[in-house]
Design a protein around this motif. Structure first.
Motif, mmCIF file in Angstrom:
data_model
loop_
_atom_site.group_PDB
_atom_site.id
_atom_site.type_symbol
_atom_site.label_atom_id
_atom_site.label_comp_id
_atom_site.label_asym_id
_atom_site.label_seq_id
_atom_site.Cartn_x
_atom_site.Cartn_y
_atom_site.Cartn_z
ATOM 1 N N LYS A 214 0.865 -1.155 -0.019
ATOM 2 C CA LYS A 214 0.069 0.030 -0.100
ATOM 3 C C LYS A 214 1.089 1.203 0.132
ATOM 4 C CE LYS A 214 -4.309 -1.706 2.200
ATOM 5 N NZ LYS A 214 -5.005 -2.035 3.370
ATOM 6 N N PHE A 215 1.961 1.165 0.748
ATOM 7 C CA PHE A 215 2.825 2.291 0.919
ATOM 8 C C PHE A 215 3.447 2.411 -0.790
ATOM 9 C CE2 PHE A 215 7.230 3.826 1.068
ATOM 10 C CZ PHE A 215 7.060 4.782 1.728
ATOM 11 N N LEU A 216 4.200 1.387 -1.155
ATOM 12 C CA LEU A 216 4.783 1.618 -2.304
ATOM 13 C C LEU A 216 3.717 2.167 -3.622
ATOM 14 C CD1 LEU A 216 6.996 -1.653 -2.389
ATOM 15 C CD2 LEU A 216 7.689 0.952 -2.014
ATOM 16 N N ALA A 217 2.222 1.452 -3.556
ATOM 17 C CA ALA A 217 1.533 2.191 -4.356
ATOM 18 C C ALA A 217 1.334 3.620 -4.337
ATOM 19 C CB ALA A 217 0.190 1.348 -4.317
ATOM 20 N N ALA A 218 1.137 4.109 -3.181
ATOM 21 C CA ALA A 218 0.957 5.427 -2.928
ATOM 22 C C ALA A 218 2.062 6.108 -3.297
ATOM 23 C CB ALA A 218 0.660 5.782 -1.256
ATOM 24 N N LEU A 219 3.386 5.650 -3.194
ATOM 25 C CA LEU A 219 4.521 6.310 -3.371
ATOM 26 C C LEU A 219 4.557 6.750 -4.847
ATOM 27 C CD1 LEU A 219 7.595 7.304 -2.483
ATOM 28 C CD2 LEU A 219 8.244 4.967 -2.804
ATOM 29 N N LYS A 220 4.278 5.455 -5.617
ATOM 30 C CA LYS A 220 4.356 5.716 -7.191
ATOM 31 C C LYS A 220 3.474 6.655 -7.684
ATOM 32 C CE LYS A 220 3.642 2.872 -11.246
ATOM 33 N NZ LYS A 220 3.270 1.457 -11.729
ATOM 34 N N ASN A 252 0.600 7.896 5.425
ATOM 35 C CA ASN A 252 -0.435 8.288 6.010
ATOM 36 C C ASN A 252 -1.763 8.031 5.074
ATOM 37 O OD1 ASN A 252 0.802 8.661 8.339
ATOM 38 N ND2 ASN A 252 0.880 11.059 7.876
ATOM 39 N N ARG A 253 -1.442 8.337 3.877
ATOM 40 C CA ARG A 253 -2.457 8.349 3.048
ATOM 41 C C ARG A 253 -3.710 8.833 3.225
ATOM 42 N NH1 ARG A 253 0.236 3.512 3.143
ATOM 43 N NH2 ARG A 253 -1.617 2.366 4.246
ATOM 44 N N PRO A 254 -3.871 10.327 3.237
ATOM 45 C CA PRO A 254 -4.947 10.853 3.778
ATOM 46 C C PRO A 254 -6.282 10.911 2.854
ATOM 47 C CG PRO A 254 -3.266 12.621 2.956
ATOM 48 C CD PRO A 254 -2.550 11.354 3.150
ATOM 49 N N ALA A 255 -7.306 11.060 3.202
ATOM 50 C CA ALA A 255 -8.383 10.792 2.237
ATOM 51 C C ALA A 255 -9.217 11.917 2.074
ATOM 52 C CB ALA A 255 -9.269 9.523 2.492
ATOM 53 N N SER A 256 -9.029 12.943 2.653
ATOM 54 C CA SER A 256 -9.646 14.212 2.686
ATOM 55 C C SER A 256 -8.843 15.447 2.726
ATOM 56 C CB SER A 256 -10.824 14.248 3.790
ATOM 57 O OG SER A 256 -10.356 14.220 4.930
ATOM 58 N N LEU A 257 -9.399 16.621 2.448
ATOM 59 C CA LEU A 257 -8.793 17.902 2.664
ATOM 60 C C LEU A 257 -8.409 18.130 4.065
ATOM 61 C CD1 LEU A 257 -10.566 20.225 0.241
ATOM 62 C CD2 LEU A 257 -8.069 19.434 0.042
#
Length: 387
Positions: A214-220, A252-257
């Motif tokens: 999940k971290f690597l996907a977000a990083l990419k 952290n992958r925030p999902a909102s402002l």
């Protein structure tokens, strides 16, 4: 010394270069505030003596077209000579889709001729041209007009001394029969793909130890967005957000402002507007990324027992062979090449190809198979056949 600031004067000088065996070229540019380099000045010289043989071209002059220069670059009867040309070539490729051909890089040639690893221009000026350069203008603002006399003197020296350096190195290469070695090295610089930056691969430049999918996907996806945003705005990628903020967002992958606003490392300007929207969209895209497109963890290859000792022996062999041949070690094999040679059964490394194979690769494989040993004799390392 006046700057060429109109197309016709530039065309006239380029026409005067017709029939010359070579021209020397250099550039001055700025890149601190932009993604793409801002070309400010081009220095150009042809063989000969006198002030009329070298010119400064004001790349910022209104109405000036560099097309006459590009036509000169396309003239395959004239060698275009640079020193440490990668950034210069990138500017011309990105700005105009033009790479000079044929092309010669005196830094690469100097490494082949035994002047050391990535030898600087000033060193070659001192050792070959028996001259010196005032370096005080090196880091000045080349976009400011008018240029000072000191700036002009510094800039023109980058192509006038280069003539003698080129002639000396070319003669040495011809005598040694190593011109093909240089051509082999320059092939990478002449490939337009060398200067293409792919946003899909931007994540590979970011140092991280996490292997979580999940971290690597977000990083990419975040790195892809940052690269695209930086390119479209022509600003440094760190102006969008820095690496430490990128890693924090990927973790952290925030999902909102609201969640985005709690970031400790994200610049305030990036928490709103297009940048904030892009960040949230990238994180959403990462969540939907198929497993096949999630980056694989970048793990160091497993090392065989004893390979560390073999790596050290290969380093000694490399130094011995490079010293014997009068060529820079770094040009023959990198540290990573040596580690792979020691650890892998069939490594795909440049050290086992072309001229490198003759200079070093064959002996490296023989050392690996136990067919030769290394001996210190009279302060020199020598290769000793076994069996």
């Amino acid at each position: 010394m006046d700057l060429i600031s109109d197309t016709e004067t530039l065309a006239e000088f380029c026409r005067s270069c017709a029939g010359s065996p070579y021209v020397t070229v250099d550039t001055e540019f700025l890149r601190e505030r932009t993604y793409y380099a801002q070309l400010c000045l081009v220095q150009l010289a042809r063989p000969g003596k006198g002030p009329e043989t070298a010119v400064l071209i004001d790349a910022l002059a209104e109405g000036l077209s560099l097309e006459p220069l590009y036509e000169l670059f396309r003239d395959e009867s004239i060698v275009k000579v640079f020193h440490a040309a990668r950034q210069d070539l990138e500017i011309f490729q990105v700005n105009a889709g033009v790479l000079p051909k044929p092309f010669f890089d005196t830094q690469v040639a100097a490494m082949v001729c035994g002047y050391g690893d990535q030898v600087g221009y000033e060193t070659l000026v001192r050792r070959i041209a028996n001259a010196s350069i005032d370096k005080s203008s090196r880091f000045t603002d080349w976009s400011h007009r008018p240029l000072s006399d000191a700036q002009k003197t510094y800039a023109i020296a980058d192509v006038t001394h280069l003539r003698q350096i080129y002639e000396s190195l070319a003669a040495r290469l011809k005598k040694s029969g190593r011109a093909a070695w240089v051509e082999e090295e320059l092939a990478v610089l002449m490939d337009p793909e060398t200067y293409r930056t792919d946003p899909d691969e931007a994540w590979m430049r970011v140092k991280t130890r996490s292997a979580a999918p999940k971290f690597l996907a977000a990083l990419k996806e975040l790195a892809r967005f940052r690269e695209t945003a930086a390119q479209s705005r022509n600003v440094p990628r760190n102006r969008i957000f820095k690496d430490d903020a990128l890693l924090e967002l990927a973790a952290n992958r925030p999902a909102s402002l609201d969640e985005l606003g709690k970031s400790r490392l994200l610049l305030r300007e990036a928490r709103k507007g297009d940048i904030a929207d892009g960040i949230l969209a990238a994180i959403a895209a990462a969540k939907a990324l198929p497993k096949s497109e999630i980056p694989a963890p970048r793990e160091a290859p497993a090392r065989k027992p004893g390979s560390e000792a073999l790596s050290e022996l290969l380093r000694v062999l490399l130094k011995a062979r490079a010293d014997a041949e009068g060529v820079a070690q770094r040009l023959v094999a990198s540290s990573a090449d040596l580690d792979r040679l020691a650890s892998e059964d069939d490594p795909d490394v440049p050290a086992l190809e072309g001229w490198r194979m003759e200079v070093f690769g064959k002996d490296a494989l023989r050392l690996k198979r136990g067919e030769i040993a290394l001996s210190a004799q009279g302060g020199e390392i020598r290769v000793v056949p076994l069996g």
